[in-house]
Every structure is written in structure tokens, then in C-alpha cells.
Design a protein around this motif. Structure first.
Motif, PDB file in Angstrom:
ATOM      1  N   GLU A 190       5.414  11.709  -9.866  1.00  0.00           N
ATOM      2  CA  GLU A 190       6.140  11.054  -8.780  1.00  0.00           C
ATOM      3  C   GLU A 190       5.276   9.970  -8.125  1.00  0.00           C
ATOM      4  OE1 GLU A 190       9.016  14.160  -6.673  1.00  0.00           O
ATOM      5  OE2 GLU A 190       7.055  15.044  -7.078  1.00  0.00           O
ATOM      6  N   ILE A 191       3.984  10.219  -8.027  1.00  0.00           N
ATOM      7  CA  ILE A 191       3.068   9.197  -7.508  1.00  0.00           C
ATOM      8  C   ILE A 191       3.020   8.022  -8.467  1.00  0.00           C
ATOM      9  CG2 ILE A 191       0.692   8.686  -6.828  1.00  0.00           C
ATOM     10  CD1 ILE A 191       0.324  11.614  -6.132  1.00  0.00           C
ATOM     11  N   VAL A 192       2.933   8.311  -9.756  1.00  0.00           N
ATOM     12  CA  VAL A 192       2.868   7.238 -10.766  1.00  0.00           C
ATOM     13  C   VAL A 192       4.120   6.374 -10.692  1.00  0.00           C
ATOM     14  CG1 VAL A 192       2.669   6.714 -13.218  1.00  0.00           C
ATOM     15  CG2 VAL A 192       1.402   8.654 -12.257  1.00  0.00           C
ATOM     16  N   ARG A 193       5.284   6.982 -10.583  1.00  0.00           N
ATOM     17  CA  ARG A 193       6.532   6.205 -10.491  1.00  0.00           C
ATOM     18  C   ARG A 193       6.538   5.335  -9.241  1.00  0.00           C
ATOM     19  NH1 ARG A 193       8.697  11.335 -12.013  1.00  0.00           N
ATOM     20  NH2 ARG A 193       9.234  11.357 -14.229  1.00  0.00           N
ATOM     21  N   ALA A 194       6.058   5.886  -8.122  1.00  0.00           N
ATOM     22  CA  ALA A 194       6.010   5.105  -6.879  1.00  0.00           C
ATOM     23  C   ALA A 194       5.064   3.918  -7.024  1.00  0.00           C
ATOM     24  CB  ALA A 194       5.572   5.993  -5.719  1.00  0.00           C
ATOM     25  N   LEU A 195       3.937   4.123  -7.694  1.00  0.00           N
ATOM     26  CA  LEU A 195       2.995   3.028  -7.936  1.00  0.00           C
ATOM     27  C   LEU A 195       3.629   1.949  -8.802  1.00  0.00           C
ATOM     28  CD1 LEU A 195      -0.222   5.138  -8.710  1.00  0.00           C
ATOM     29  CD2 LEU A 195       0.136   3.727  -6.678  1.00  0.00           C
ATOM     30  N   ARG A 196       4.312   2.379  -9.835  1.00  0.00           N
ATOM     31  CA  ARG A 196       4.921   1.436 -10.779  1.00  0.00           C
ATOM     32  C   ARG A 196       6.114   0.704 -10.166  1.00  0.00           C
ATOM     33  NH1 ARG A 196       8.035   4.559 -15.154  1.00  0.00           N
ATOM     34  NH2 ARG A 196       9.441   4.684 -13.337  1.00  0.00           N
ATOM     35  N   ASP A 197       7.053   1.464  -9.595  1.00  0.00           N
ATOM     36  CA  ASP A 197       8.314   0.884  -9.155  1.00  0.00           C
ATOM     37  C   ASP A 197       8.154  -0.029  -7.939  1.00  0.00           C
ATOM     38  OD1 ASP A 197       9.355   2.396 -11.195  1.00  0.00           O
ATOM     39  OD2 ASP A 197      10.263   3.904  -9.880  1.00  0.00           O
ATOM     40  N   ASN A 198       7.136   0.229  -7.123  1.00  0.00           N
ATOM     41  CA  ASN A 198       6.926  -0.583  -5.929  1.00  0.00           C
ATOM     42  C   ASN A 198       5.821  -1.624  -6.108  1.00  0.00           C
ATOM     43  OD1 ASN A 198       8.659   0.810  -3.679  1.00  0.00           O
ATOM     44  ND2 ASN A 198       7.644   2.491  -4.754  1.00  0.00           N
ATOM     45  N   GLU A 199       5.298  -1.723  -7.330  1.00  0.00           N
ATOM     46  CA  GLU A 199       4.222  -2.669  -7.635  1.00  0.00           C
ATOM     47  C   GLU A 199       3.094  -2.555  -6.597  1.00  0.00           C
ATOM     48  OE1 GLU A 199       5.968  -6.549  -8.041  1.00  0.00           O
ATOM     49  OE2 GLU A 199       6.894  -6.057  -9.973  1.00  0.00           O
ATOM     50  N   ILE A 200       2.654  -1.309  -6.397  1.00  0.00           N
ATOM     51  CA  ILE A 200       1.652  -1.000  -5.377  1.00  0.00           C
ATOM     52  C   ILE A 200       0.311  -1.629  -5.740  1.00  0.00           C
ATOM     53  CG2 ILE A 200       0.310   0.889  -4.362  1.00  0.00           C
ATOM     54  CD1 ILE A 200       3.184   0.659  -3.289  1.00  0.00           C
ATOM     55  N   ILE A 239       0.841  -1.197   0.000  1.00  0.00           N
ATOM     56  CA  ILE A 239       0.000   0.000   0.000  1.00  0.00           C
ATOM     57  C   ILE A 239       0.876   1.248   0.000  1.00  0.00           C
ATOM     58  CG2 ILE A 239      -1.711   1.294   1.343  1.00  0.00           C
ATOM     59  CD1 ILE A 239      -2.849  -1.385   2.251  1.00  0.00           C
ATOM     60  N   LEU A 240       0.519   2.194  -0.866  1.00  0.00           N
ATOM     61  CA  LEU A 240       1.254   3.455  -0.952  1.00  0.00           C
ATOM     62  C   LEU A 240       0.614   4.471  -0.012  1.00  0.00           C
ATOM     63  CD1 LEU A 240       3.586   4.886  -2.477  1.00  0.00           C
ATOM     64  CD2 LEU A 240       1.855   5.785  -4.044  1.00  0.00           C
ATOM     65  N   SER A 241       1.417   5.049   0.867  1.00  0.00           N
ATOM     66  CA  SER A 241       0.937   6.027   1.846  1.00  0.00           C
ATOM     67  C   SER A 241       1.367   7.418   1.421  1.00  0.00           C
ATOM     68  CB  SER A 241       1.500   5.702   3.232  1.00  0.00           C
ATOM     69  OG  SER A 241       1.269   6.771   4.132  1.00  0.00           O
ATOM     70  N   ILE A 242       0.390   8.252   1.036  1.00  0.00           N
ATOM     71  CA  ILE A 242       0.693   9.636   0.678  1.00  0.00           C
ATOM     72  C   ILE A 242      -0.065  10.620   1.554  1.00  0.00           C
ATOM     73  CG2 ILE A 242       1.314   9.130  -1.710  1.00  0.00           C
ATOM     74  CD1 ILE A 242      -1.463   9.929  -2.579  1.00  0.00           C
ATOM     75  N   LEU A 243      -0.900  10.108   2.470  1.00  0.00           N
ATOM     76  CA  LEU A 243      -1.701  10.955   3.347  1.00  0.00           C
ATOM     77  C   LEU A 243      -1.079  10.988   4.742  1.00  0.00           C
ATOM     78  CD1 LEU A 243      -5.238   9.625   2.335  1.00  0.00           C
ATOM     79  CD2 LEU A 243      -4.098  11.710   1.518  1.00  0.00           C
TER      80      LEU A 243
END
Length: 510
Positions: free
Chosen positions: A228-238, A193-197
């Protein structure tokens, strides 16, 4: 034997110590390392005089430290009070003083703000994480005393008047919210899970707790641009992402990388903190393919109230859905009746996530937490939460949000007190009268707009707004400062806010 969790830090008991728990940039913690950091933090807190029920304010930049400080406060028997790092010195001082924090956990990178902010506040020890890491933790201290009904956290949230007030959440509240959300989102130990909040936001905090409860992985992210959010989603297989309307506007309108990036692992996204425009929902569906979209509604005083199943989005793109599991939601009219389908009413929430009320504000608590309106105490009635928000239920039991009932401004997922903004403007000494209102905004849901009567016609409005950014959080600073000769008033002499909003909303939308 692994115990059934009844205190927040018990969630760590069943985790695989070798599995990755947290990531932030190039830094990572396994569950074993996470648990050790929590134990060391708890021991440090106790060695500095923390007793059961004492408050631990946490004012840290986004990162791994914030996570183990939250669980460490719980393991020490304390009550954690996360403070958004975007808040400035006056808000930090108010929160630390209001909750009577025994300890403030912060970073030396923030010392220049922290130390002046806390000057004159007695009884609060400042612990910097850098020093905690260097010190040798005592071998004992953390207490297991406590039950699920004990106070676990105080989350500060702005109301329609005054400075932020603290919403009290028990361990049982937090664990119920974790269990409920995990259930309807289908979160498992395989999720990333990606945490941005921020964790000071109940919506952001819940991500951390659901991850730990399931032994999943949390990737903490800071960003300036949508790509930057898109890269984090892609690179970490979120596999899961939670956001507020502004995030979805950024991704659909300001992240060109999303249009050419496949995200096959992204199983779901969730929205809360305001209504997503229908056009944005359609754009997300087109861009994200098979990703499930969950539209939700919640309030800190009861955590989460409703969610719309993804399969209903095409038929009901503006709906906030039905009650979350284990809870009941219904609408009550102004005269106390159960609202009929199609009839506006105040949303009322019943269930295990209803908070303990506002910290040391019994009168305000009594206005929000009330006896069940339709169940006698002898028939199992209990305290329910009156949201203050108007909703309409349709014939199929789905709810639509109508509007806020308390005048509060909700922008980019933040709840903003108009009075707090007004007080900051008046503190400049440049105005006779001021009014802060929320106006419609396609990206943020609402934008803060200030209308003011100046003492001197030569005032530089932009300079005032820049000055305001030094005393209140950036998201509270008005987008515009409108100078007028007089504010409209009601017959009893109060500022006529509805007229201010109506006249300017018509202009904004025209």
C-alpha cells in the motif's frame, strides 16, 4: 507585503491559494481552502473560550482535519497538543488532564472513547470536527498577539519512568526545525511528500510544517501492508518519504510490489526513530536505485541532532552522521570532559531547536536542559540538551550511536516507558512483580518483553496480553509475557534490569 514568519500559522501566508496543499484518499485541500479551514477553526476555538496560551488537545484519526486543527490552534493563539489516535482512554485522560487542555478537538467517530475518558475533568470543552464544519464560525476572534518565543506545542513522549510527559516547543523551535530540515533535504515547492507518521511525533509533524513552509504538497496515507505504501509512492509521484526502521523492514521484506515498481520521482527517504540495520540499508539502496537515503538521529527534546549525508552511507552505514545545520553536537563523558574520538559519551545538543523543557516538570527539565558545559555564561554560554544517549565520535567527526542511557524502550520509532507497561500489568491484579524490558528485534529495533511473577500459576499469558490491549496502545503491549518464580534484584533490592536484558538478549540472538 508578505511578513516573515515568526508564528507557526504565518507559514500559510505566502502559499499559492490555487496550489494543492493536502490530500487524503479522495479528499484534497488547496492552500486557499486550507487557510480558510484554519481561520474557521481558530474562530470556533475562540468562540468557545480559548485564550492566548490555552492548550488545545487534538485527538483525531489521520486526515485533513488534523492538519487544519494544528494550524487553527496556533491562529487562535493557543498551544496545540496532538495526541496519537492509537492511544487509549487512560493515556488520553492523562494528557488532557496533565496539560490542562481548554479544548479537545476530536471526531464523533471517537466519542465512545473520548467522553468516558474525560469524565470528571473540569474546564475542558470537547469540539467535534463534524459540528465545527456545520456551525457558522464567528467573524472575529483569532488573535495575532504573540512572539516566536511563546509556547506553540506540547508533544507528549514517554520517558523511562511514569506516564508520558509533555515536551514544550516554542514557535521559534518549530520554525527553526522546519528551516533546517528543508535546507539539508533540499525541499522545494515542487516536492510531494508522503506522510505515514503521526503528527504527534515530532518527526511526522515536521513533514507537515516543511510542506507548508515551501508551498509543497503533502499526501497523508494510512496502510496495513507494505504494498500500500508502494502504490501511494507510485500513484502520487511522491518525491520524499520519512520513516522509522520498521517501515524500511516492511518495504524490504514484506512489499513484493517494490521489487517490480519503478519510482523515478522518489528523490529521497529519511530515517529516524532508531538505527536501521546495515542489511536493510543495503537492501534499500539496491531497491531504490538513485533515491538518496538520509540516516538521522533526533530526540523530541531537541528535535533533530544529526544526519548522515547520502554520499557517506557506503563508507559509514552504521553512522548517525554529524550535526544538522545551525546546531552543534558533541559528546560528554561521565566525569564532564569532552569525549575524545573513540571514547563513549552522552550526546549533547546545542542550537535553536533545543526545547523549552517538560511541561510543569522543572526537576526533570533541569536534568536534561543544562548550562553549556564548556562555555561560561559571560562567553555566550546557553542552555543545551543532554540526550541521555551514548555515542562515539570518530576521527572525522562522525558519530555512532552506542545505546540508550535511560532504560527507555524504543520500538518502531515509539518511545515506550517500561514503568507505564508495568503499571498496566500490575493493574490487572494478577501479578506480584513485573518488569518490562526491550529486547533486540530485527524489524522494530527493540520489542517489548514482560517478565512477571504471577499470583496464580494458572494465569493465561495470552489472555492477559489481549486484556492489556484494551488499556494501553497496541505498540506498548509486550510481544511476550514470561512467567517466572522471582525477578533478579540488585543488592539494594531493586529489580536488576541489566541482568534481565542481558540474559534474554543472549537467548534471542543465539
Amino acid at each position: 507585503m508578505t511578513r516573515t514568519p515568526f508564528l507557526l500559522h504565518h507559514l500559510l501566508d505566502a502559499a499559492d491559494p490555487e496550489r494543492r496543499a493536502l490530500s487524503f484518499g479522495d479528499s484534497h485541500l488547496s492552500y486557499g481552502e486550507f487557510g480558510e479551514a484554519v481561520r474557521e477553526c481558530a474562530a470556533q476555538l475562540v468562540s468557545h473560550g480559548l485564550s492566548r496560551g490555552d492548550r488545545v488537545a487534538i485527538y483525531l484519526p489521520r486526515g485533513l482535519e488534523e492538519c487544519w486543527a494544528i494550524f487553527g490552534a496556533s491562529a487562535a493563539g493557543g498551544v496545540f497538543v496532538p495526541v496519537n489516535v492509537l492511544l487509549k482512554a487512560p493515556q488520553l485522560r492523562h494528557i488532557v488532564s496533565d496539560c490542562e487542555a481548554r479544548v479537545l478537538v476530536s471526531s464523533r467517530s471517537l466519542a465512545a472513547l473520548v467522553e468516558p475518558a474525560l469524565e470528571g475533568i473540569s474546564g475542558c470543552t470537547v469540539l467535534y470536527v463534524e459540528d465545527m464544519a456545520e456551525a457558522t464560525a464567528p467573524t472575529s476572534g483569532a488573535t495575532e498577539a504573540g512572539i516566536g518565543e511563546d509556547l506553540a506545542a506540547i508533544l507528549y513522549t514517554s520517558g523511562s519512568t511514569g506516564m508520558p510527559k509533555g515536551v514544550m516547543l516554542s514557535h521559534r523551535n518549530l520554525l527553526a526545525g522546519t528551516r533546517i530540515v528543508r535546507t539539508y533535504l533540499g525541499i522545494s515547492g515542487q516536492d510531494r511528500i508522503l506522510s505515514i507518521l503521526p503528527f504527534s511525533f515530532d518527526y511526522g509533524l515536521n513533514q507537515l510544517l516543511t510542506v507548508v513552509e515551501q508551498g509543497a504538497s503533502l499526501v497523508i496515507c494510512t496502510f496495513r501492508f507494505g504494498d500500500e505504501i508502494v502504490r501511494a509512492l507510485r500513484d502520487n509521484e511522491i518525491t520524499g518519504l520519512a520513516g522509522v526502521p520498521t517501515i524500511w523492514a516492511i518495504l524490504t521484506q514484506g512489499a513484493p510490489l517494490l521489487r517490480k515498481t519503478a519510482l523515478p520521482h522518489l528523490r529521497y527517504i529519511t530515517n529516524s526513530g532508531g538505527r536501521v540495520p546495515e542489511a536493510t540499508v543495503k537492501a534499500l539502496r539496491a531497491l531504490l536505485g538513485e533515491t538518496q537515503i538520509f540516516l538521522m538521529y533526533g530526540l523530541t527534546e531537541a528535535f533533530r541532532s544529526t544526519f548522515l549525508p547520502p554520499e557517506e552511507i557506503e563508507r559509514r552505514p552504521t553512522s548517525i552522521g554529524k550535526a544538522i545545520p545551525e546546531c552543534e553536537v558533541f559528546a560528554v563523558t561521565e566525569d564532564g570532559r569532552r569525549a575524545a574520538p573513540g571514547e563513549p559519551g552522552i550526546l549533547v545538543h546545542r542550537g535553536p531547536t533545543v526545547s523549552l523543557g517538560y511541561w510543569r516538570r522543572p526537576e526533570e527539565t533541569a536534568r536534561v536542559l543544562r548550562p553549556h558545559p564548556f562555555r561560561d555564561a559571560l562567553e555566550g554560554g546557553e542552555t543545551v540538551c543532554y540526550s541521555g544517549d551514548l555515542v562515539v565520535e570518530d576521527a572525522d567527526g562522525f558519530f555512532n550511536f552506542v545505546g540508550r542511557g535511560d532504560g527507555m524502550i524504543k520500538s518502531s520509532g515509539y518511545r515506550i516507558s517500561p514503568t507505564e507497561v508495568e503499571e498496566a500489568l500490575m493493574a490487572t491484579g494478577l501479578f506480584r512483580h513485573v518488569a518490562a524490558i526491550g529486547l533486540p528485534d530485527a524489524l522494530a529495533g527493540q520489542k517489548v518483553h514482560a517478565v512477571a511473577v504471577p499470583l496464580d500459576e494458572s494465569i493465561d499469558a495470552m489472555a492477559v496480553l489481549r486484556q492489556l490491549g484494551e488499556t494501553i496502545a497496541g505498540y506498548m503491549v509486550p510481544r511476550a509475557l514470561e512467567l517466572v518464580d522471582a525477578l533478579p534484584t540488585t543488592p539494594n533490592g531493586k529489580v536488576d534490569y541489566p541482568t534481565l536484558v542481558r540474559d534474554r538478549s543472549i537467548h534471542v540472538q543465539s
